[in-house]
Design a protein around this motif. Structure first.
Motif, PDB file in Angstrom:
ATOM      1  N   ALA A 127       0.816  -1.218   0.000  1.00  0.00           N
ATOM      2  CA  ALA A 127       0.000   0.000   0.000  1.00  0.00           C
ATOM      3  C   ALA A 127       0.848   1.266   0.000  1.00  0.00           C
ATOM      4  O   ALA A 127       0.579   2.201  -0.764  1.00  0.00           O
ATOM      5  N   ARG A 128       1.891   1.300   0.826  1.00  0.00           N
ATOM      6  CA  ARG A 128       2.631   2.542   1.047  1.00  0.00           C
ATOM      7  C   ARG A 128       3.791   2.755   0.080  1.00  0.00           C
ATOM      8  O   ARG A 128       4.084   3.882  -0.306  1.00  0.00           O
ATOM      9  N   SER A 129       4.475   1.672  -0.263  1.00  0.00           N
ATOM     10  CA  SER A 129       5.682   1.813  -1.069  1.00  0.00           C
ATOM     11  C   SER A 129       5.331   2.008  -2.543  1.00  0.00           C
ATOM     12  O   SER A 129       4.372   1.431  -3.057  1.00  0.00           O
ATOM     13  N   THR A 130       6.147   2.809  -3.204  1.00  0.00           N
ATOM     14  CA  THR A 130       5.984   2.997  -4.644  1.00  0.00           C
ATOM     15  C   THR A 130       6.803   1.979  -5.438  1.00  0.00           C
ATOM     16  O   THR A 130       6.754   1.980  -6.668  1.00  0.00           O
ATOM     17  N   ALA A 131       7.541   1.117  -4.746  1.00  0.00           N
ATOM     18  CA  ALA A 131       8.416   0.170  -5.441  1.00  0.00           C
ATOM     19  C   ALA A 131       7.653  -0.938  -6.167  1.00  0.00           C
ATOM     20  O   ALA A 131       7.960  -1.236  -7.324  1.00  0.00           O
ATOM     21  N   GLN A 189      -7.604  -8.186   6.082  1.00  0.00           N
ATOM     22  CA  GLN A 189      -7.444  -6.756   6.316  1.00  0.00           C
ATOM     23  C   GLN A 189      -6.321  -6.179   5.463  1.00  0.00           C
ATOM     24  O   GLN A 189      -6.407  -5.034   4.998  1.00  0.00           O
ATOM     25  N   SER A 190      -5.257  -6.960   5.228  1.00  0.00           N
ATOM     26  CA  SER A 190      -4.163  -6.469   4.385  1.00  0.00           C
ATOM     27  C   SER A 190      -4.662  -6.209   2.962  1.00  0.00           C
ATOM     28  O   SER A 190      -4.233  -5.251   2.317  1.00  0.00           O
ATOM     29  N   VAL A 191      -5.583  -7.051   2.484  1.00  0.00           N
ATOM     30  CA  VAL A 191      -6.168  -6.841   1.157  1.00  0.00           C
ATOM     31  C   VAL A 191      -6.990  -5.556   1.139  1.00  0.00           C
ATOM     32  O   VAL A 191      -6.875  -4.728   0.223  1.00  0.00           O
ATOM     33  N   PHE A 192      -7.812  -5.364   2.167  1.00  0.00           N
ATOM     34  CA  PHE A 192      -8.635  -4.152   2.234  1.00  0.00           C
ATOM     35  C   PHE A 192      -7.742  -2.907   2.305  1.00  0.00           C
ATOM     36  O   PHE A 192      -8.057  -1.868   1.711  1.00  0.00           O
ATOM     37  N   PHE A 197      -5.716   2.124  -0.334  1.00  0.00           N
ATOM     38  CA  PHE A 197      -4.646   3.008  -0.793  1.00  0.00           C
ATOM     39  C   PHE A 197      -4.651   3.177  -2.303  1.00  0.00           C
ATOM     40  O   PHE A 197      -4.462   4.275  -2.818  1.00  0.00           O
ATOM     41  N   HIS A 198      -4.835   2.082  -3.025  1.00  0.00           N
ATOM     42  CA  HIS A 198      -4.671   2.111  -4.477  1.00  0.00           C
ATOM     43  C   HIS A 198      -5.986   2.294  -5.234  1.00  0.00           C
ATOM     44  O   HIS A 198      -5.961   2.623  -6.419  1.00  0.00           O
ATOM     45  N   GLY A 199      -7.104   2.042  -4.572  1.00  0.00           N
ATOM     46  CA  GLY A 199      -8.388   2.198  -5.245  1.00  0.00           C
ATOM     47  C   GLY A 199      -8.804   0.945  -5.990  1.00  0.00           C
ATOM     48  O   GLY A 199      -8.008   0.011  -6.186  1.00  0.00           O
ATOM     49  N   PRO A 200     -10.058   0.892  -6.425  1.00  0.00           N
ATOM     50  CA  PRO A 200     -10.582  -0.314  -7.083  1.00  0.00           C
ATOM     51  C   PRO A 200      -9.926  -0.640  -8.412  1.00  0.00           C
ATOM     52  O   PRO A 200     -10.018  -1.765  -8.896  1.00  0.00           O
ATOM     53  N   ASP A 201      -9.266   0.342  -9.033  1.00  0.00           N
ATOM     54  CA  ASP A 201      -8.619   0.079 -10.324  1.00  0.00           C
ATOM     55  C   ASP A 201      -7.405  -0.844 -10.188  1.00  0.00           C
ATOM     56  O   ASP A 201      -6.827  -1.263 -11.199  1.00  0.00           O
ATOM     57  N   THR A 202      -7.030  -1.153  -8.941  1.00  0.00           N
ATOM     58  CA  THR A 202      -5.911  -2.066  -8.712  1.00  0.00           C
ATOM     59  C   THR A 202      -6.190  -3.443  -9.308  1.00  0.00           C
ATOM     60  O   THR A 202      -5.271  -4.106  -9.791  1.00  0.00           O
ATOM     61  N   LEU A 203      -7.455  -3.855  -9.264  1.00  0.00           N
ATOM     62  CA  LEU A 203      -7.821  -5.199  -9.693  1.00  0.00           C
ATOM     63  C   LEU A 203      -8.876  -5.150 -10.790  1.00  0.00           C
ATOM     64  O   LEU A 203      -9.702  -4.225 -10.821  1.00  0.00           O
TER      65      LEU A 203
END
Length: 228
Positions: A127-131, A189-192, A197-203
């Protein structure tokens, strides 16, 4: 006069010791980041970024991962994992880190606490890292969803209130249920967290439907997440 009053108030309410410890931790973290930024490009004390990771990551597994609320030092490893590979044909460290956390979080032989900690770090990193690139985020997220689907499917059938002697209802929020399935709840919870953080467009939409089915399914993990 005003300065005297402020001085008296400062003496009357001393600075909490926890702030001093936090300042010391911040200073040590800054020194560590500065050391890595200065010396890694010069090939010292490790010849490659991968060599630095191989030496430092066991400390994460043995100490940081096992220490309750030791969450700020994670950013040292987030930084290392974000660096480009310096060894030809080597896997990016962000994928190495993701794979290691995922393996531990899904390992049924690991202790529930260790699995929970690994799941928390996994969610935080994705969620947090841009890597991590989008494909890594999706692969790791759906690996957890795959696990959650299998986990729920393997549960014994829910008790029916029509059977003599059976409980009147299945309560997924009861303390016993939460304790018995705490690794499952933390992984969900890690999935949520990643999706927040990334929004629904992640998947893709089909994957989002699977996440929703898990979230509102029998164990109802969406109702048992931390307020933070």
């Amino acid at each position: 006069v005003r300065a005297d009053e402020e001085g008296r108030r400062a003496k009357a309410s001393p600075r909490p010791a926890v702030h001093d410890r936090a300042d010391a931790l911040d200073a040590l973290m800054s020194l560590l980041f500065r050391h890595l930024e200065l010396h890694l490009p010069l090939g010292r004390p490790w010849p490659t970024v991968e060599a630095a990771w191989e030496e430092l990551y066991p400390t994460f597994e043995s100490t940081i991962l096992q220490t309750h609320k030791c969450k700020f030092t994670q950013f040292v490893f987030f930084y290392l994992a974000s660096l480009p590979p310096t060894t030809p044909n080597s896997q990016p460290l962000h994928r190495t880190f993701t794979s290691s956390l995922l393996t531990t979080a899904l390992d049924p032989s690991a202790s529930p606490n260790t699995r929970q900690y690994a799941a928390c770090y996994l969610g935080s990193f994705l969620a947090r890292s841009t890597a991590p690139d989008p494909s890594t985020v999706r692969e790791a997220t759906m690996a957890v969803v795959d696990y959650a689907e299998r986990y729920v499917s393997a549960l014994s059938p829910a008790p029916s209130s029509n059977r003599p002697g059976s409980p009147r209802s299945f309560r997924p929020s009861s303390p016993g249920t939460l304790r018995g399935h705490k690794a499952f709840y933390t992984l969900c919870q890690s999935v949520f967290y990643v999706l927040c953080f990334h929004g629904p467009d992640t998947l893709p939409r089909s994957d989002l439907v699977r996440v929703k089915n898990v979230a509102v399914g029998r164990l109802k993990p969406a109702k048992n997440v931390l307020s933070s």
